[in-house]
Enzyme design. Structure first.
Site, PDB file in Angstrom:
ATOM      1  N   HIS A 168       0.212  -6.315   4.553  1.00 36.31           N
ATOM      2  CA  HIS A 168       1.382  -6.907   5.226  1.00 36.31           C
ATOM      3  C   HIS A 168       1.490  -8.394   4.934  1.00 36.31           C
ATOM      4  O   HIS A 168       2.585  -8.936   4.852  1.00 36.31           O
ATOM      5  CB  HIS A 168       1.307  -6.643   6.736  1.00 36.31           C
ATOM      6  CG  HIS A 168       1.686  -5.240   7.104  1.00 36.31           C
ATOM      7  ND1 HIS A 168       2.333  -4.920   8.274  1.00 36.31           N
ATOM      8  CD2 HIS A 168       1.509  -4.067   6.447  1.00 36.31           C
ATOM      9  CE1 HIS A 168       2.551  -3.604   8.317  1.00 36.31           C
ATOM     10  NE2 HIS A 168       2.044  -3.065   7.228  1.00 36.31           N
ATOM     11  N   HIS A 189      -4.218   4.876   3.136  1.00 36.70           N
ATOM     12  CA  HIS A 189      -4.087   5.723   4.326  1.00 36.70           C
ATOM     13  C   HIS A 189      -5.190   6.768   4.416  1.00 36.70           C
ATOM     14  O   HIS A 189      -5.099   7.685   5.224  1.00 36.70           O
ATOM     15  CB  HIS A 189      -2.699   6.379   4.354  1.00 36.70           C
ATOM     16  CG  HIS A 189      -1.592   5.412   4.641  1.00 36.70           C
ATOM     17  ND1 HIS A 189      -0.254   5.739   4.559  1.00 36.70           N
ATOM     18  CD2 HIS A 189      -1.620   4.098   5.021  1.00 36.70           C
ATOM     19  CE1 HIS A 189       0.484   4.680   4.862  1.00 36.70           C
ATOM     20  NE2 HIS A 189      -0.322   3.667   5.138  1.00 36.70           N
TER      21      HIS A 189
HETATM   22  C1  HEM Z   1       3.634   3.019   0.859  1.00 40.18           C
HETATM   23  C2  HEM Z   1       4.260   2.588   1.936  1.00 40.18           C
HETATM   24  C3  HEM Z   1       3.579   2.430   3.266  1.00 40.18           C
HETATM   25  C4  HEM Z   1       4.116   2.770   4.455  1.00 40.18           C
HETATM   26  C5  HEM Z   1       5.487   3.366   4.692  1.00 40.18           C
HETATM   27  C6  HEM Z   1       3.119   2.478   5.458  1.00 40.18           C
HETATM   28  C7  HEM Z   1       3.302   2.677   6.819  1.00 40.18           C
HETATM   29  C8  HEM Z   1       2.285   2.625   7.749  1.00 40.18           C
HETATM   30  C9  HEM Z   1       2.445   2.925   9.140  1.00 40.18           C
HETATM   31  C10 HEM Z   1       3.762   3.308   9.815  1.00 40.18           C
HETATM   32  C11 HEM Z   1       1.229   2.855   9.716  1.00 40.18           C
HETATM   33  C12 HEM Z   1       0.879   3.165  11.180  1.00 40.18           C
HETATM   34  C13 HEM Z   1       0.934   1.941  12.039  1.00 40.18           C
HETATM   35  C14 HEM Z   1       0.720   2.294  13.476  1.00 40.18           C
HETATM   36  O1  HEM Z   1       1.296   3.266  13.961  1.00 40.18           O
HETATM   37  O2  HEM Z   1      -0.032   1.579  14.139  1.00 40.18           O
HETATM   38  C15 HEM Z   1       0.297   2.484   8.700  1.00 40.18           C
HETATM   39  C16 HEM Z   1      -1.040   2.296   8.893  1.00 40.18           C
HETATM   40  C17 HEM Z   1      -1.908   1.834   7.932  1.00 40.18           C
HETATM   41  N1  HEM Z   1      -1.574   1.440   6.640  1.00 40.18           N
HETATM   42 FE1  HEM Z   1       0.206   1.745   5.739  1.00 40.18          FE
HETATM   43  N2  HEM Z   1       2.005   1.979   4.860  1.00 40.18           N
HETATM   44  C18 HEM Z   1       2.239   1.914   3.510  1.00 40.18           C
HETATM   45  C19 HEM Z   1       1.390   1.404   2.555  1.00 40.18           C
HETATM   46  C20 HEM Z   1       0.132   0.909   2.834  1.00 40.18           C
HETATM   47  C21 HEM Z   1      -0.674   0.174   1.892  1.00 40.18           C
HETATM   48  C22 HEM Z   1      -0.235  -0.238   0.504  1.00 40.18           C
HETATM   49  C23 HEM Z   1      -1.852  -0.090   2.530  1.00 40.18           C
HETATM   50  C24 HEM Z   1      -3.045  -0.837   2.003  1.00 40.18           C
HETATM   51  C25 HEM Z   1      -3.503  -0.702   0.780  1.00 40.18           C
HETATM   52  C26 HEM Z   1      -1.781   0.493   3.848  1.00 40.18           C
HETATM   53  C27 HEM Z   1      -2.793   0.505   4.756  1.00 40.18           C
HETATM   54  C28 HEM Z   1      -2.700   1.028   6.028  1.00 40.18           C
HETATM   55  C29 HEM Z   1      -3.845   1.185   6.899  1.00 40.18           C
HETATM   56  C30 HEM Z   1      -5.289   0.903   6.555  1.00 40.18           C
HETATM   57  C31 HEM Z   1      -3.340   1.684   8.115  1.00 40.18           C
HETATM   58  C32 HEM Z   1      -4.130   1.979   9.385  1.00 40.18           C
HETATM   59  C33 HEM Z   1      -4.152   0.765  10.269  1.00 40.18           C
HETATM   60  C34 HEM Z   1      -5.046   0.900  11.485  1.00 40.18           C
HETATM   61  O3  HEM Z   1      -5.683   1.927  11.695  1.00 40.18           O
HETATM   62  O4  HEM Z   1      -5.101  -0.086  12.257  1.00 40.18           O
HETATM   63  N3  HEM Z   1      -0.546   1.050   4.006  1.00 40.18           N
HETATM   64  N4  HEM Z   1       0.975   2.333   7.504  1.00 40.18           N
END
Ligand code: HEM
Ligand SMILES: *[C@@H]1O[C@H](CO)[C@@H](O)[C@H](O)[C@H]1NC(C)=O
Length: 325
Positions: A64, A193
């Site tokens: 982010h 993810h």
């Molecule tokens: C490709 C498009 C992506 C979308 C649409 C997306 C969307 C999201 C959403 C909606 C969440 C859940 C947030 C919540 O409900 O608290 C999430 C969590 C997360 N995302 Fe993504 N994300 C994307 C790409 C990425 C990328 C590129 C990374 C890092 C390389 C990433 C790493 C994470 C991680 C590690 C979590 C878990 C966070 C936690 O457990 O605190 N995401 N993402």
């Protein structure tokens, strides 16, 4: 007269040079703070042993940060009027443990008099991200450093720079290519993810009233959908979150891609990588070959780390990661 013209020209040359010197290097702190990587790793490991959330929280924070105004730690800036990046709905769900990880690593670095206020918060976040990936069993890699911290963070800048969970492949590709990343980079980074949690609201669209003819998103595995409905009933408590990779929720592996093959991607954006024939081959490759996934991930996160890096004129080394100097 002639003198003034020359002066103007040399300013132009200096500006060009400054832009060029925003090149990151893996040995940037060699003479400035030679032990920086060790300080960060120790602090991050300690925090990780206290709570697992350190890992997904830090990884998501880095993503982010980089996508909004570049990798400049702007996501860490606090605004008393609640008008900073962190106040946007897409960032409110960033887990506090990610911010705390950077703060603890920064304190550890600053304890060495040689390093005090010499290492940027943006670099500390990049290093901490590498460390949490290794701690959860993912690939190790050298981190390019030499970023400066930005001075600007606005809520408005978040809106069109972060992907939404309901995005399709075209929308994902458009946003990632805007940041200089390819479809393969995007698919590899989505593998992030493989660890972490998501709140029910982020995928409710797939479970209830999906279309006129069906409650469920047809690309969603039926048993998985039933499980998700049980955890996330229609009027669910907004704090309820589910593990994004049910197979190995705490391991940075390629299970994310194997899940997609079974219709067990949590978000529309996840599952679309398999549903859309233009990206399916890459998903199948990463699902069948961990090395191929790791190599692509390291390439992609290194490119991610170069997005919008600041030069001297636009940045500083923050004393406190949550405030501009
Ligand atoms: C490709 C498009 C992506 C979308 C649409 C997306 C969307 C999201 C959403 C909606 C969440 C859940 C947030 C919540 O409900 O608290 C999430 C969590 C997360 N995302 Fe993504 N994300 C994307 C790409 C990425 C990328 C590129 C990374 C890092 C390389 C990433 C790493 C994470 C991680 C590690 C979590 C878990 C966070 C936690 O457990 O605190 N995401 N993402
Ligand atoms: C897996 O990917 C790696 C890296 O791209 C490649 O060198 C290797 O040959 C692949 N393994 C198989 C079994 O295809």
């Amino acid at each position: 007269m002639e003198h003034h013209r020359l002066f103007a020209l040399s300013i132009l040359a200096l500006t060009l040079l400054a832009t060029a010197s925003a090149q990151l290097r893996t040995d940037y702190y060699k003479d400035i703070c030679p032990n920086v990587e060790q300080y960060v790793r120790t602090a991050v490991t300690q925090k990780f042993l206290q709570t697992f959330v350190t890992a997904p929280a830090t990884l998501r924070l880095f993503f982010h940060d980089c996508f909004v105004k570049g990798c400049d730690a702007s996501v860490l800036l606090y605004s008393p009027s609640h008008n900073a990046e962190m106040d946007h709905p897409d960032d409110i769900s960033l887990a506090g443990d990610g911010f705390d990880t950077v703060a603890k690593a920064k304190a550890a670095v600053d304890q060495d008099p040689m390093c005090t206020n010499k290492v940027s918060c943006a670099d500390i976040l990049a290093l901490a991200t590498r460390d949490v990936i290794a701690l959860t069993g993912g690939p190790s890699y050298k981190v390019e450093v030499g970023r400066l911290d930005g001075r600007i963070s606005t809520k408005a800048s978040v809106q069109h720079n972060l992907p939404k969970p309901y995005f399709n492949l075209d929308q994902l590709n458009a946003l990632f290519s805007w940041h200089g990343l390819t479809q393969t980079d995007m698919i590899a980074l989505s593998g992030g993810h493989t660890i972490g949690f998501a709140h029910c609201s982020k995928f409710m669209n797939r479970l209830y009233k999906f279309s006129r003819s069906s409650n469920l998103d047809p690309t969603l595995n039926w048993n998985y959908a039933r499980q998700l409905q049980a955890i996330c009933p229609m009027n669910v408590d907004s704090r309820i979150a589910v593990q994004m990779d049910q197979a190995t929720p705490q391991i940075f592996d390629n299970a994310y891609y194997k899940n997609l093959q079974k219709g067990m991607g949590l978000f529309t954006s996840d599952q679309s990588l398999y549903t859309d024939p233009r990206s399916r081959d890459t998903v199948n490759l990463f699902a069948s070959n961990t090395t191929a996934f790791y190599e692509a991930f390291v390439t992609a996160i290194t490119k991610l780390g170069r997005v919008g890096v600041k030069t001297t004129r636009q940045g500083e080394i923050r004393r406190d990661c949550s405030k501009v100097n």
